[in-house]
Design a protein around this motif. Structure first.
Motif, mmCIF file in Angstrom:
data_model
loop_
_atom_site.group_PDB
_atom_site.id
_atom_site.type_symbol
_atom_site.label_atom_id
_atom_site.label_comp_id
_atom_site.label_asym_id
_atom_site.label_seq_id
_atom_site.Cartn_x
_atom_site.Cartn_y
_atom_site.Cartn_z
ATOM 1 N N THR A 1 -2.482 3.367 -1.088
ATOM 2 C CA THR A 1 -4.034 3.211 -0.586
ATOM 3 C C THR A 1 -4.721 4.275 -0.404
ATOM 4 O O THR A 1 -5.345 5.515 -0.957
ATOM 5 C CB THR A 1 -3.810 2.834 1.102
ATOM 6 N N GLU A 2 -3.653 5.967 -0.279
ATOM 7 C CA GLU A 2 -4.333 7.252 0.056
ATOM 8 C C GLU A 2 -4.306 7.923 -1.145
ATOM 9 O O GLU A 2 -5.781 9.018 -1.558
ATOM 10 C CB GLU A 2 -3.079 8.035 0.417
ATOM 11 N N VAL B 1 -4.850 -1.754 -8.823
ATOM 12 C CA VAL B 1 -4.079 -2.460 -6.812
ATOM 13 C C VAL B 1 -4.800 -3.625 -6.920
ATOM 14 O O VAL B 1 -5.636 -3.824 -6.809
ATOM 15 C CB VAL B 1 -4.012 -0.716 -5.727
ATOM 16 N N THR C 1 1.696 6.708 0.318
ATOM 17 C CA THR C 1 0.996 5.516 0.185
ATOM 18 C C THR C 1 0.077 5.255 -0.731
ATOM 19 O O THR C 1 -0.812 6.529 -1.164
ATOM 20 C CB THR C 1 0.350 4.664 1.051
ATOM 21 N N ASP D 1 -4.209 -6.725 -3.880
ATOM 22 C CA ASP D 1 -3.761 -7.470 -2.265
ATOM 23 C C ASP D 1 -2.748 -8.534 -2.763
ATOM 24 O O ASP D 1 -2.380 -9.018 -3.785
ATOM 25 C CB ASP D 1 -4.629 -7.964 -1.546
ATOM 26 N N ARG E 1 0.958 -2.716 -5.221
ATOM 27 C CA ARG E 1 0.175 -3.649 -3.642
ATOM 28 C C ARG E 1 -0.150 -1.803 -2.927
ATOM 29 O O ARG E 1 0.519 -0.777 -2.941
ATOM 30 C CB ARG E 1 1.328 -3.827 -3.027
ATOM 31 N N PRO E 2 -0.777 -2.153 -2.307
ATOM 32 C CA PRO E 2 -1.580 -0.910 -2.064
ATOM 33 C C PRO E 2 -0.720 -0.246 -0.323
ATOM 34 O O PRO E 2 -0.423 1.270 -0.608
ATOM 35 C CB PRO E 2 -2.861 -1.201 -1.233
ATOM 36 N N ASP E 3 0.665 -0.729 0.205
ATOM 37 C CA ASP E 3 0.753 -0.314 1.295
ATOM 38 C C ASP E 3 2.370 -0.154 0.628
ATOM 39 O O ASP E 3 2.716 0.629 1.837
ATOM 40 C CB ASP E 3 1.226 -1.257 2.118
ATOM 41 N N ARG F 1 -10.668 4.235 -5.467
ATOM 42 C CA ARG F 1 -11.675 2.673 -5.151
ATOM 43 C C ARG F 1 -12.818 2.874 -5.780
ATOM 44 O O ARG F 1 -13.740 1.888 -5.683
ATOM 45 C CB ARG F 1 -12.181 2.832 -3.818
ATOM 46 N N LEU G 1 -8.533 -4.435 -5.581
ATOM 47 C CA LEU G 1 -9.021 -2.519 -5.131
ATOM 48 C C LEU G 1 -9.456 -1.610 -5.212
ATOM 49 O O LEU G 1 -10.288 -0.924 -5.041
ATOM 50 C CB LEU G 1 -7.646 -2.838 -4.263
#
Lengths: 432, 432
Positions: free
Chosen positions: A184-185, A158, A182, A160, A131-133, A189, A166
């Motif tokens: 996400t960082e 990654v 994280t 959601d 997961r991204p978070d 993408r 993602l």
């Protein structure tokens, strides 16, 4: 092997990996192949079968009973299993399906519903997702708990909570970035996922142009459904290349050098038959000029030269076109420029070799007029060859046919017919 | 493009990766290509040049000044740079070398001393190494300090204090195993390193058969000198396949479909010239039977059929042999079995198509004797074709020559000459 001493063979076999065993089997005549096959470690059966040319594989499968086939299937990845199932008789497939766990059966069915020559058919469903978070720290804890990753995992995907793709998280980033950051960082993408219905040729081009090791495959809803890995792409590239080489020479791409005589004869017969029709057509054209030949026998002596030079020139262009079309370099935008270029090349080589042929012929038959006739016919035939070599593959492609398969025989027919017609026609007009 | 509106082209170019730009450039005629090349982001110049066919690359390099070339070279990996340097004029190479840091220059020289078609020529020197006695914990700390890993790093290489290769440590093992375990416990000792002088074809086979992403390269002293990555191997496989396809059709593998007319004409001229000699030889054989043809013109009408069928049959086998030799499937051990098989295949197809040709000919010329002559000639020529198609590539390989390049023209000469000789010879014996 012939001496019947098996122990050393068996020892050697055990030291080879499945693809090397497959190579060995493919190189053996049928009787020896069956003997060696008996000695292969049953745990490797599945992998070895997969690496064999289709012809050889089918031959061995026919000799195995259902239990052996089910056992062979058990050790395979889902994407490999999907390929394997295609070669099995219907009844065995059902047995194999039954022997799988529910989860694996669901995965296999997910791959089997896609066309084999698309990203969906190539893919494996063994994706590892995060997961991204969450933080990299958490990802690492999860990986340690999970244990061994599937082969060729250079990145996690990654997604959601709905499974929508993602981006990707490369393993080396997990290792080199600050564990507190994280997903996400850190994730990438920009790396596009492959659509499940993308053709395998496009998949291969994407892998080559972006130097990928693995790529995510997504459905039309952008949800992650699997991943394609570079080893399967290498197989696609290899198979595509062999297809072009063998098709141009009129051989079935699945033909195995060591195929049983009957099968090999049947497969090559087709192409010989097509060529025979083409040859009779060319002979028909020569037949139109029987009277001319009777008067000037030299024409019969020389006519193969004009036809053969046209055939070579045209097939040079067909080979370049087959490669260019495969690489996607040729479109409506540059056909005109290509045709102009090839006509000019043909003009230059036509003038050059036309003069040479004219010179040699004038001297051989002591007839400058005959030399002029053959030189002019050669020049004109090379121009026709250029047109045919360029336009026939384009037309075949537009009709959805394979330019490598039919291109060569069609252009050779054209250059033979035109070669005889031009030379004998000019001969009739000028010499008689 | 033709309308002279550049802004949208420029925007589009910026959205493509270097290999896509290269594909676009290769597909453009020369004038447009030069215009678009001006618009490519100079930071991408090096990568784009590398992805171009040699022909196109050389053309563009000729137009760049030294400063531009040095700038283009700066952004390349060492292995790519080594390829690139081969295309540069001597003076520019010296400039490029001078612009490198000492460390990079030493690395480049390390790659350049190896033959380009060996593991040493393919390799990059950007290996990341660890010692066997440290813990995974320490490895992870080191990697975080080090930052970003080179592309296609799926494993670190384990070396002792003298730099001798001991094994590989896959990234996924670092992530999934207990951080307290040592590298020695976790590393894979079984993965063999490639010898620096291994041929690139063998390297490709090793990658394919073991499904590798990267492999260590070691010198004769077992010391690690670099690594080969799968992206370079894919290029080798692709290039090898194109070489076979184009060589069989008599085209130079570096030939670009959009090459300037003069260069294309010169390159194809050679093959046409060789074929012309072969065609004159065949014509000479026909010339021996001028008297026969004068009496039975039908022989001239039909003779191309026998020659052309032989050519097709022989080239089918040449294509299979080229593939089989490339895959290493053919050795002294199975040549005999192969020859027997191919002779049988030729016998079956010779009988089949010989009967068909005999039937059609008897009906067309209302002469069963003529039908018998052509049927027998076809059968015999297919047998010769099988022998030539099988033995010529083998002999070429033994002489260290490329079976794909010369194989096709030699066997076609043999089948043409034999075809004419058999048919006209039998015709002379039986019909006159």
């Amino acid at each position: 092997l012939d001496s019947g001493r098996w122990a050393p063979v068996k020892r050697q076999l055990a030291s080879l990996n499945p693809s090397e065993v497959a190579k060995l089997l493919a190189a053996l005549p049928e009787r020896e192949r069956n003997l060696v096959w008996e000695m292969v470690d049953p745990a490797d059966d599945g992998q070895v079968l997969l690496h064999l040319p289709e012809d050889v594989r089918d031959g061995l499968i026919r000799q195995m009973d259902t239990a052996e086939l089910v056992a062979a299937a058990e050790d395979l990845d889902i994407d490999d299993l999907a390929d394997f199932v295609d070669s099995l008789p219907e009844t065995v497939t059902r047995e194999v399906m039954r022997a799988l766990s529910d989860a694996d059966r669901a995965r296999l069915e997910a791959v089997l519903i896609h066309e084999p020559d698309t990203a969906g058919g190539l893919m494996n469903t063994d994706t590892v997702t995060v997961r991204p978070d969450v933080s990299l720290e958490v990802v690492m804890r999860y990986l340690r708990m999970r244990g061994e990753l599937p082969a060729h995992t250079d990145a996690l995907f990654v997604v959601d909570r709905y499974g929508v793709y993602l981006g990707r998280l490369a393993l080396d980033r997990i290792l080199t970035r600050d564990p507190a950051s994280t997903v996400t960082e850190v994730m990438d993408r920009d790396s596009e996922a492959l659509a499940v219905d993308m053709s395998e040729r496009d998949v291969a081009q994407e892998f080559e142009s972006s130097d990928l090791v693995s790529a995510a495959v997504v459905g039309s809803d952008r949800k992650l459904v699997g991943r394609v890995t570079v080893d399967d792409v290498v197989d696609v590239i290899r198979a595509d290349a062999e297809h072009n080489l063998l098709s141009m020479a009129g051989v079935d791409e699945d033909e195995d050098l060591f195929a049983p005589v009957r099968r090999a004869a049947r497969r090559r017969a087709l192409w010989l038959g097509i060529n025979l029709c083409s040859a009779f057509l060319a002979a028909r054209v020569v037949g139109l000029f029987e009277a001319t030949i009777q008067q000037v026998v030299a024409l019969a002596v020389l006519m193969p030269i004009v036809a053969s030079m046209g055939g070579i020139a045209a097939n040079q262009i067909v080979a370049l076109m087959v490669r260019g079309l495969a690489l996607g370099q040729i479109g409506a935008g540059n056909t005109g420029a290509l045709l102009r270029k090839e006509m000019l090349v043909a003009l230059i080589n036509g003038l050059l070799w036309g003069l040479v042929v004219a010179g040699v012929t004038s001297w051989w038959f002591d007839s400058p007029t005959l030399g002029f006739v053959i030189g002019l016919a050669l020049l004109l035939n090379l121009m026709f060859a250029a047109m045919a070599g360029l336009l026939v593959p384009l037309m075949l492609r537009r009709l959805g046919l394979d330019p490598a398969l039919a291109g060569s025989v069609i252009v050779t027919t054209i250059t033979d017919v035109m070669g005889f017609f031009l030379f004998l026609g000019l001969g009739t007009l000028i010499l008689l």
